[in-house]
Design an enzyme around this catalytic site. Structure first.
Site, mmCIF file in Angstrom:
data_model
loop_
_atom_site.group_PDB
_atom_site.id
_atom_site.type_symbol
_atom_site.label_atom_id
_atom_site.label_comp_id
_atom_site.label_asym_id
_atom_site.label_seq_id
_atom_site.Cartn_x
_atom_site.Cartn_y
_atom_site.Cartn_z
ATOM 1 N N ASN A 9 0.841 -1.209 0.000
ATOM 2 C CA ASN A 9 0.000 0.000 0.000
ATOM 3 C C ASN A 9 0.876 1.259 0.000
ATOM 4 O OD1 ASN A 9 -2.295 1.558 0.002
ATOM 5 N ND2 ASN A 9 -2.729 1.300 2.173
ATOM 6 N N GLU A 35 1.063 -2.946 -5.241
ATOM 7 C CA GLU A 35 0.609 -1.601 -4.890
ATOM 8 C C GLU A 35 1.790 -0.767 -4.366
ATOM 9 O OE1 GLU A 35 -3.434 0.553 -3.203
ATOM 10 O OE2 GLU A 35 -2.969 -1.472 -2.499
ATOM 11 N N ASP A 147 -1.815 -9.974 -4.654
ATOM 12 C CA ASP A 147 -3.112 -9.539 -4.148
ATOM 13 C C ASP A 147 -4.128 -9.779 -5.254
ATOM 14 O OD1 ASP A 147 -5.365 -8.231 -3.281
ATOM 15 O OD2 ASP A 147 -4.424 -6.261 -3.063
#
Length: 258
Positions: A9, A35, A147
């Site tokens: 993230n 990400e 993911d």
């Protein structure tokens, strides 16, 4: 071979949270990131190289968005950025490193916040499945880490009834993942060794979800059946707190050539 997969993230934010110190403790041979939200020139890559890693990045064209990366202690024979299918390009969602007898992919499947984006997500999934089928047909032994933004089964989500109509647990998403695993075929490395409930890899930042373990298992390391005999361990690392996800880790006891 120890392979860790982690949706960070935002790699820059993670590095500000002592990510590299954590990595030094875990000591993966291969690290698959999702990400990343950065281009490699925005990172102090010398720090990565000083730790003994080669590093490869497939960043999105849109700044601060998506992006995948693989760091590896052993120099790969080949690195593939994205895939040949043009439908899989542009958003920085796939990167692959090839060694003598194994290919490792970091994938970041799109999330879907509305119906238009759900359509894109499902198109991506179909094209990605075809890409993996092509690799399998060519004899690649695969580890597909990432993911997937999909919970496979009811055991993989904290409230399967209430969340049945939420993207990430929609019937069509789950059906795609089920088909992807069983028809390619692939092995869900975690469920091969752990069939317990309440094993999650992502928690909302809202409502104290992580502390209450109200989570979703959407991060997977899927492996070719040819590698299952070498699987020594497949675990989650929920104590890592750099992201709203936690890392997954597998260990493969590969032949001496690897």
């Amino acid at each position: 071979m120890r392979i860790v997969s982690y949706n960070v993230n935002g790699i820059r934010a993670a590095m500000r949270k002592e990510f590299l110190n954590w990595l030094e403790q875990v000591q993966p041979d291969v690290l698959c990131l999702q990400e990343t939200k950065a281009n490699y020139h925005q990172i102090d890559t010398q720090l990565i190289e000083d730790m003994g890693y080669y590093h490869f990045w497939n960043s999105a064209r849109k700044k601060g968005y998506s992006g995948v990366s693989i760091w590896t202690r052993k120099k790969p024979i080949r690195v593939v950025y994205g895939a040949q299918n043009p439908n899989l390009l542009g958003e920085g969602r796939i990167i692959q490193v090839d060694f003598e007898n194994i290919s490792i992919i970091s994938v970041y499947v799109p999330s879907a916040t509305n119906m238009d984006r759900l359509g894109y997500k499902m198109q991506f999934c179909q094209h990605f499945a075809q890409h993996i089928e092509d690799l399998t047909s060519k004899g690649h032994n695969l580890v597909i880490s990432g993911d997937y933004n999909i919970c496979h089964q009811a055991i993989d989500i904290h409230d399967p009834v209430r969340l049945a109509n939420v993207s990430g647990f929609l019937p069509e998403e789950r059906e795609w993942l089920d088909n992807f695993i069983h028809t390619t075929p692939l092995v869900d490395s975690f469920r091969a060794v752990n069939t317990q409930p309440h094993q999650y890899t992502w928690w909302s930042y809202r409502a104290n979800a992580r502390n209450n373990n109200k989570g979703w298992r959407i991060d997977y390391q899927l492996i070719s059946p040819s590698l299952e005999a070498y699987l020594q361990r497949s675990i989650h690392l929920p104590d890592a707190m750099h992201s709203d996800h936690c890392p997954t880790l597998i260990e493969l006891q590969l032949p001496d050539s690897e």
